[in-house]
Design an enzyme around this catalytic site. Structure first.
Site, PDB file in Angstrom:
ATOM      1  N   CYS A 101       1.686 -10.994  20.417  1.00 54.25           N
ATOM      2  CA  CYS A 101       0.875 -10.473  19.309  1.00 54.25           C
ATOM      3  C   CYS A 101       1.400 -11.106  18.025  1.00 54.25           C
ATOM      4  CB  CYS A 101       0.965  -8.953  19.197  1.00 54.25           C
ATOM      5  SG  CYS A 101       0.161  -8.339  17.690  1.00 54.25           S
ATOM      6  N   CYS A 118       2.446  -8.531  15.260  1.00 52.40           N
ATOM      7  CA  CYS A 118       3.787  -7.961  15.461  1.00 52.40           C
ATOM      8  C   CYS A 118       4.850  -9.044  15.488  1.00 52.40           C
ATOM      9  CB  CYS A 118       3.914  -7.230  16.800  1.00 52.40           C
ATOM     10  SG  CYS A 118       2.926  -5.778  17.018  1.00 52.40           S
ATOM     11  N   HIS A 129      -1.701  -2.982  17.335  1.00 49.12           N
ATOM     12  CA  HIS A 129      -2.813  -3.540  16.569  1.00 49.12           C
ATOM     13  C   HIS A 129      -4.151  -3.512  17.290  1.00 49.12           C
ATOM     14  CE1 HIS A 129       0.739  -5.228  14.500  1.00 49.12           C
ATOM     15  NE2 HIS A 129       0.004  -4.940  13.452  1.00 49.12           N
ATOM     16  N   HIS A 165       4.178   1.519   2.138  1.00 45.69           N
ATOM     17  CA  HIS A 165       5.369   0.866   1.590  1.00 45.69           C
ATOM     18  C   HIS A 165       6.006   1.744   0.525  1.00 45.69           C
ATOM     19  CE1 HIS A 165       2.721  -2.667   2.722  1.00 45.69           C
ATOM     20  NE2 HIS A 165       3.787  -2.891   3.450  1.00 45.69           N
ATOM     21  N   LYS A 209      -6.622  -2.900   6.795  1.00 45.31           N
ATOM     22  CA  LYS A 209      -7.395  -3.759   5.892  1.00 45.31           C
ATOM     23  C   LYS A 209      -8.885  -3.718   6.209  1.00 45.31           C
ATOM     24  CE  LYS A 209      -3.660  -6.710   5.293  1.00 45.31           C
ATOM     25  NZ  LYS A 209      -3.027  -7.647   6.184  1.00 45.31           N
ATOM     26  N   CYS A 261      -2.547  -5.623  22.131  1.00 48.55           N
ATOM     27  CA  CYS A 261      -1.351  -5.092  21.488  1.00 48.55           C
ATOM     28  C   CYS A 261      -1.504  -3.580  21.316  1.00 48.55           C
ATOM     29  CB  CYS A 261      -1.154  -5.756  20.123  1.00 48.55           C
ATOM     30  SG  CYS A 261       0.079  -4.907  19.135  1.00 48.55           S
ATOM     31  N   LYS A 311      -6.068   5.688   9.814  1.00 44.79           N
ATOM     32  CA  LYS A 311      -4.914   4.791   9.772  1.00 44.79           C
ATOM     33  C   LYS A 311      -5.122   3.767   8.659  1.00 44.79           C
ATOM     34  CE  LYS A 311      -2.129   2.155  13.084  1.00 44.79           C
ATOM     35  NZ  LYS A 311      -1.849   0.967  12.302  1.00 44.79           N
ATOM     36  N   HIS A 334       0.847  -1.197   0.000  1.00 38.74           N
ATOM     37  CA  HIS A 334       0.000   0.000   0.000  1.00 38.74           C
ATOM     38  C   HIS A 334       0.879   1.242   0.000  1.00 38.74           C
ATOM     39  CE1 HIS A 334       0.980   0.248   4.217  1.00 38.74           C
ATOM     40  NE2 HIS A 334       0.375  -0.899   4.496  1.00 38.74           N
TER      41      HIS A 334
HETATM   42 ZN   LIG Z   1       0.640  -6.135  17.345  1.00 39.46          ZN
END
Ligand SMILES: [Zn+2]
Length: 505
Positions: free
Chosen positions: A129, A132, A145, A24, A296, A142, A293, A21
């Site tokens: 997690c 991660c 996340h 990157h 997905k 987390c 943010k 995305h």
């Molecule tokens: Zn995480």
């Protein structure tokens, strides 16, 4: 910067659990910009990217998609490698962590840590997690996340990270440029000073999808060690010539979410393996899309960078990111802002400047200009001096990773030349010698301008330099745009007709 003749630049080895995305693309644009800058300065530069293809998250995601893990990662990896080609980024290596040469380097790397006495077997119990691929010591979700942590209890190999705490602090304090920007450096230092470092769990029995620990096939090597080592395996074997020549001049371009892995774990692992540290970590911020943010679960935030380049071109998209973001700070991507910025800078300012200059030049001097005089008028000298100062400021900004400032200096230089056109009104100059001298001067300045633009918009610059009858790619060592002296002694200049450099969007 104190550098040898070689430069090794890396983007992160992107995690292949999903499609690429904008985030990157942004980090990779920054790395590409510096590759071109170093090349224009005469360095031998290698730029590496790649895909991190192991770990439990990939195993789970492919299972959820009813796909074999092999075919799942092949597709993701192809998406990433194709993206860089589509975005006009010239990589020298694209390293996949599933490749045989990478696997054998990781095993060799592990053995070195073992020989050093830094690996021991223990038991891990804690909260994990999977996104991660990291243990957490506190909280039930987390922090990155916002997902519940999973309770894990497993036998594990550990790396004696705690033994490197003071050495890490000393290195970062002695090398103020090891982590830029300094806010990130301070963050790492306070992390290191505020708490004792725990040893790092570096193997998993909860997944099979990874590289096996030598002589203990129940364990696979922690995916982060595996991924970080791809920076090395992209260069060749551990004792090879490339690692010896390039590794000490390494710059890792990363996002702030993976800072601790690169600033704490990675240096300690490298020391343990008997290797030098990279010279520098350059850390960029988060990217959000229209205030949200990238996630997905929020499909509108997943923007395919290639679909944007169909509007802006590769150079346009790259220019936008490099100019709009102060390196290290977060950027909120807004499409209206993208269009606005590109129209103002590249179409109206830069593009117009070239088209009016080239039209005027061809009209009056279709065969080119040979300047007879070695002495320029004061007015023309002033323009050269001003552009020369811009060039020096541009280099200073770039060396300090102030990319948005460097981009602004580039576009200010174009604005300065546009203003000179408005003021001098060359189309009204009746004296042919006077007109020739002025256009010759502007030609010198435009040559410098193309040099400044090259790391941001290389494709457009190639066309622009074609119009100025100059070779590609540009080189920073030439004394371009210097006042009189060498510059005024340059032979004649010519131009060629060109298409519009950046059509208004
Ligand atoms: Zn995480």
């Amino acid at each position: 910067m104190n550098l040898t003749s070689r430069q090794y630049l890396t983007t992160p080895i992107y995690y292949a659990s999903g499609s690429p995305h904008l985030g990157h693309a942004y980090t990779t644009f920054v790395a590409d910009c510096y590759k071109r800058y170093y090349q224009a300065c005469g360095y031998e530069v290698l730029l590496t990217s790649g895909t991190d293809e192991h770990g439990q998250k990939i195993e789970r995601t492919s299972a959820k998609n009813n796909e074999s893990t092999e075919s799942f990662i092949q597709k993701r990896s192809d998406e990433f490698s194709r993206l860089w080609i589509d975005l006009g980024i010239e990589l020298d290596a694209f390293q996949r962590t599933s490749s045989p040469e990478h696997k054998s380097l990781v095993v060799e790397f592990w053995k070195r840590l073992q020989q050093k006495g830094d690996i021991y077997k223990g038991h891990y119990e804690g909260l994990y997690c999977v996104e991660c691929e990291q243990y957490f010591t506190e909280g039930d979700q987390c922090p990155v996340h916002r997902k519940p942590l999973e309770h894990y209890s497993e036998e594990s190999y550990f790396f004696r990270l705690s033994a490197y705490q003071q050495k890490l602090i000393d290195h970062i304090e002695k090398h103020p440029d090891f982590i830029v920007p300094s806010t990130r450096r301070n963050e790492v230092l306070s992390f290191l000073k505020s708490s004792g470092l725990h040893d790092l769990s570096i193997s998993r029995t909860s997944t099979r999808w990874g590289i096996q620990v030598p002589d203990d096939s129940r364990h696979v090597i922690y995916v982060w060690i595996d991924a970080l080592a791809a920076y090395l395996s992209a260069l060749g074997p551990l004792d090879g010539k490339e690692i010896e020549e390039y590794w000490p001049n390494t710059t890792h371009f990363i996002g702030k979410d993976i800072l601790i892995f690169h600033a704490v774990y990675w240096p300690a692992l490298l020391w343990s393996a008997g290797l030098d540290l990279p010279r520098q970590l350059v850390v960029n911020g988060w990217l959000t899309v229209e205030g949200r943010k990238i996630s997905k679960s929020d499909p509108e935030t997943i923007i395919d960078p290639v679909s944007l380049t169909e509007i802006t071109g590769c150079d346009g998209l790259k220019y936008y990111f490099l100019k709009a973001v102060k390196l290290g700070q977060d950027l909120d991507f807004r499409k209206d802002h993208l269009i606005e910025l590109l129209n103002a800078d590249l179409a109206n300012n830069f593009g117009n400047l070239f088209s009016r200059f080239i039209k005027l030049f061809i009209k009056h001097f279709p065969d080119g200009i040979d300047l007879d005089t070695q002495i320029l008028s004061t007015a023309n000298q002033h323009i050269l001096t001003a552009v020369s100062a811009k060039r020096a400021a541009f280099i200073r900004a770039l060396e300090k990773y102030e990319l948005s400032i460097a981009a602004r200096i580039f576009i200010d230089t174009a604005a300065l030349l546009n203003a000179s056109f408005q003021q001098r009104e060359p189309w009204k100059i009746a004296n042919r010698e006077e007109l020739a001298e002025y256009l010759w001067t502007v030609h010198q300045c435009l040559e410098t301008l193309t040099l400044l633009g090259y790391c941001f918009i290389p494709g457009i610059i190639e066309n622009a330099r074609g119009g100025l009858n100059l070779g590609n790619p540009p080189v920073f060592k030439e004394p371009l745009g210097d006042v009189n002296g060498s510059a005024a002694k340059k032979s004649g200049v010519k131009v060629r007709g060109i298409e519009s450099l950046f059509p208004r969007l």
